[in-house]
Design a protein around this motif. Sequence first.
Motif, PDB file in Angstrom:
ATOM      1  N   UNK A  63       0.833  -1.189   0.000  1.00 12.62           N
ATOM      2  CA  UNK A  63       0.000   0.000   0.000  1.00 12.62           C
ATOM      3  C   UNK A  63       0.878   1.253   0.000  1.00 12.62           C
ATOM      4  N   UNK A  64       0.249   2.404   0.112  1.00 13.22           N
ATOM      5  CA  UNK A  64       0.985   3.661  -0.035  1.00 13.22           C
ATOM      6  C   UNK A  64       1.349   4.295   1.296  1.00 13.22           C
ATOM      7  N   UNK A  65       1.099   3.594   2.409  1.00 14.61           N
ATOM      8  CA  UNK A  65       1.326   4.217   3.708  1.00 14.61           C
ATOM      9  C   UNK A  65       1.650   3.174   4.767  1.00 14.61           C
ATOM     10  N   UNK A  66       2.258   3.635   5.854  1.00 13.87           N
ATOM     11  CA  UNK A  66       2.513   2.808   7.030  1.00 13.87           C
ATOM     12  C   UNK A  66       1.189   2.567   7.770  1.00 13.87           C
ATOM     13  N   UNK A  72       4.923  -1.400  -3.370  1.00 14.55           N
ATOM     14  CA  UNK A  72       5.637  -2.576  -3.880  1.00 14.55           C
ATOM     15  C   UNK A  72       5.035  -3.830  -3.240  1.00 14.55           C
ATOM     16  N   UNK A  73       4.371  -4.633  -4.038  1.00 15.56           N
ATOM     17  CA  UNK A  73       3.665  -5.814  -3.535  1.00 15.56           C
ATOM     18  C   UNK A  73       4.384  -7.085  -3.964  1.00 15.56           C
ATOM     19  N   UNK A 114       5.818  -6.538  -7.562  1.00 18.46           N
ATOM     20  CA  UNK A 114       5.146  -5.612  -8.470  1.00 18.46           C
ATOM     21  C   UNK A 114       5.358  -4.192  -7.955  1.00 18.46           C
ATOM     22  N   UNK A 115       5.870  -3.324  -8.824  1.00 21.51           N
ATOM     23  CA  UNK A 115       6.091  -1.940  -8.446  1.00 21.51           C
ATOM     24  C   UNK A 115       4.845  -1.095  -8.607  1.00 21.51           C
ATOM     25  N   UNK A 116       4.943   0.207  -8.339  1.00 22.43           N
ATOM     26  CA  UNK A 116       3.780   1.102  -8.476  1.00 22.43           C
ATOM     27  C   UNK A 116       3.178   1.087  -9.875  1.00 22.43           C
ATOM     28  N   UNK A 117       4.029   0.893 -10.879  1.00 22.08           N
ATOM     29  CA  UNK A 117       3.535   0.785 -12.246  1.00 22.08           C
ATOM     30  C   UNK A 117       3.148  -0.659 -12.544  1.00 22.08           C
ATOM     31  N   UNK A 118       2.081  -0.841 -13.299  1.00 19.37           N
ATOM     32  CA  UNK A 118       1.599  -2.176 -13.641  1.00 19.37           C
ATOM     33  C   UNK A 118       2.675  -2.991 -14.349  1.00 19.37           C
ATOM     34  N   UNK A 119       3.525  -2.312 -15.104  1.00 18.30           N
ATOM     35  CA  UNK A 119       4.517  -3.013 -15.927  1.00 18.30           C
ATOM     36  C   UNK A 119       5.874  -3.154 -15.218  1.00 18.30           C
ATOM     37  N   UNK A 120       5.964  -2.644 -13.996  1.00 16.07           N
ATOM     38  CA  UNK A 120       7.242  -2.660 -13.287  1.00 16.07           C
ATOM     39  C   UNK A 120       7.401  -3.944 -12.482  1.00 16.07           C
ATOM     40  N   UNK A 121       8.517  -4.604 -12.639  1.00 21.01           N
ATOM     41  CA  UNK A 121       8.839  -5.801 -11.878  1.00 21.01           C
ATOM     42  C   UNK A 121      10.215  -5.638 -11.246  1.00 21.01           C
ATOM     43  N   UNK A 122      10.281  -5.918  -9.962  1.00 21.69           N
ATOM     44  CA  UNK A 122      11.523  -5.805  -9.219  1.00 21.69           C
ATOM     45  C   UNK A 122      11.828  -7.147  -8.582  1.00 21.69           C
ATOM     46  N   UNK A 123      13.089  -7.526  -8.544  1.00 15.21           N
ATOM     47  CA  UNK A 123      13.497  -8.755  -7.873  1.00 15.21           C
ATOM     48  C   UNK A 123      14.482  -8.416  -6.765  1.00 15.21           C
TER      49      UNK A 123
END
Length: 490
Positions: free
Chosen positions: A38-41, A102-103, A121-130
Amino acid sequence: MPEQVDVLIVGAGISGVAAAYYLGERCPNLSWTIVEGRAAIGGTWDLFRYPGVRSDSDMYTLGFRFRPWMGEKAIADGPAILQYIRDTAREFGIDRKIRFGHRVCRVEWSSQSAEWIAEIEGPSTFERLHIRCKFLFMCTGYYRYDEGYTPEWAGRECFRGEIAHPQSWGARRHSADRDELNFDGKRVVVIGSGATAVTMIPALAERAKHVTMLQRSPTYVVSGPSRDELALRLHKLLPFAVAAPLARWRMILRGIYYFQIARRRPQEARANMLRGIREALGPDFDVERHFGPRYNPWDQRVCLAPDADFFKAIKAGSVSIVTDEIDRFVETGILLKSGERLTADIIITATGLRMKIMHGVDIVVDGASVKLGDTLSYKGMMYSNIPNLASSFGYTNASWTLKAELICEYVCRLLNYMERRGYAQCTPRRDMSAAETEAYIDFSSGYVQRALDELPKQGRRRPWKLYQNYLKDLLVMRFGRLNDGVIEFK
């Protein structure tokens, strides 16, 4: 190349903030970061924004042991709890190490490299982080954040008013195309009898024309003061370093005492609870019908009405209770199976959560997909045959934070033990003590029963048994042997 940390914490609610604090304090040589979908603590306390939202656990135990609660009220409202969590994260610099939006959707363990690779999954639908990590600490809570549970009712599309679920209240407030739900002067029906309904109904009654709680079956509700006068006196008379632990331990021991009484003498506990409701509502109210569940106390969680606010609203006439089942929705409200009609402008479906440990993250170990329902819970925090992974799961009969902090302490002990001895992998392995299993949570609540197949099992003996008892867990988690013959170290 993907980023790498020693410990990846997933989730920035109470559990995630506690995990970050203890890792920083007790494992200073290890690197860590937090990813938050989510976007917050705040987790639960940032998500739930419905009227009257508050804790049903006292803040002396729901608050962190390392940063004791200093507020006036023992039973605090949601905004105060959220601010407390945020202040804690800021005070210890935890908020600077959180990646919001980041989910984690998939995690894969490799025994060859002794590490997890988390696909995020990053904030952008197409963003992937490992992110690679040596240890994975899941602090994601126990339910789905994206949607609550709502049964299927016939005729729902016919209702001309508005329908809302408490879990989506915050999203509704922040949506550009939907206004905050206005219940001023409206006739409101709240479907449900659990903690959410008991919490929000007194707040709704302050502005609505009338509020009806529609329940299929009753729930135990007890009243108690929102302020703990003894704890406040302790803080006035004694230094904070002495008063805070005393206030906390008093609440811990009191909770254990009442829970044990309820388990050992359920009929006596039931009678005492109903007697208190009769005193609050008077002799003419049908207490047995509307507040006398078919189950024993603590077979489901007992609801709290601070300062008897729920009972005061009923006695004032602004709230009524109907115990019946829904036949179908109609244009003007709800038709019950008894033939009675409930007229409503707004219907609130306080019908529970969708339980989901680790938020449904796909888990793969050495190429094989793992189903949590096939695993056995080790000390309520790790899982059979899953290496280097712990998850935070609090008590069902006490404050969540009590167990969450014990798990954090244990994880730190475990990581330091592995570092000293040069171990790269730790895995709970089923042994003869795990021959017999039972349900992960001994609760008859609907949200638990609906998820039983997806939940891990527990054993009937240590270390596979969940005792729901802080004193027993304290001894095991803080002082028990790490190399107990069940965890395999490599």
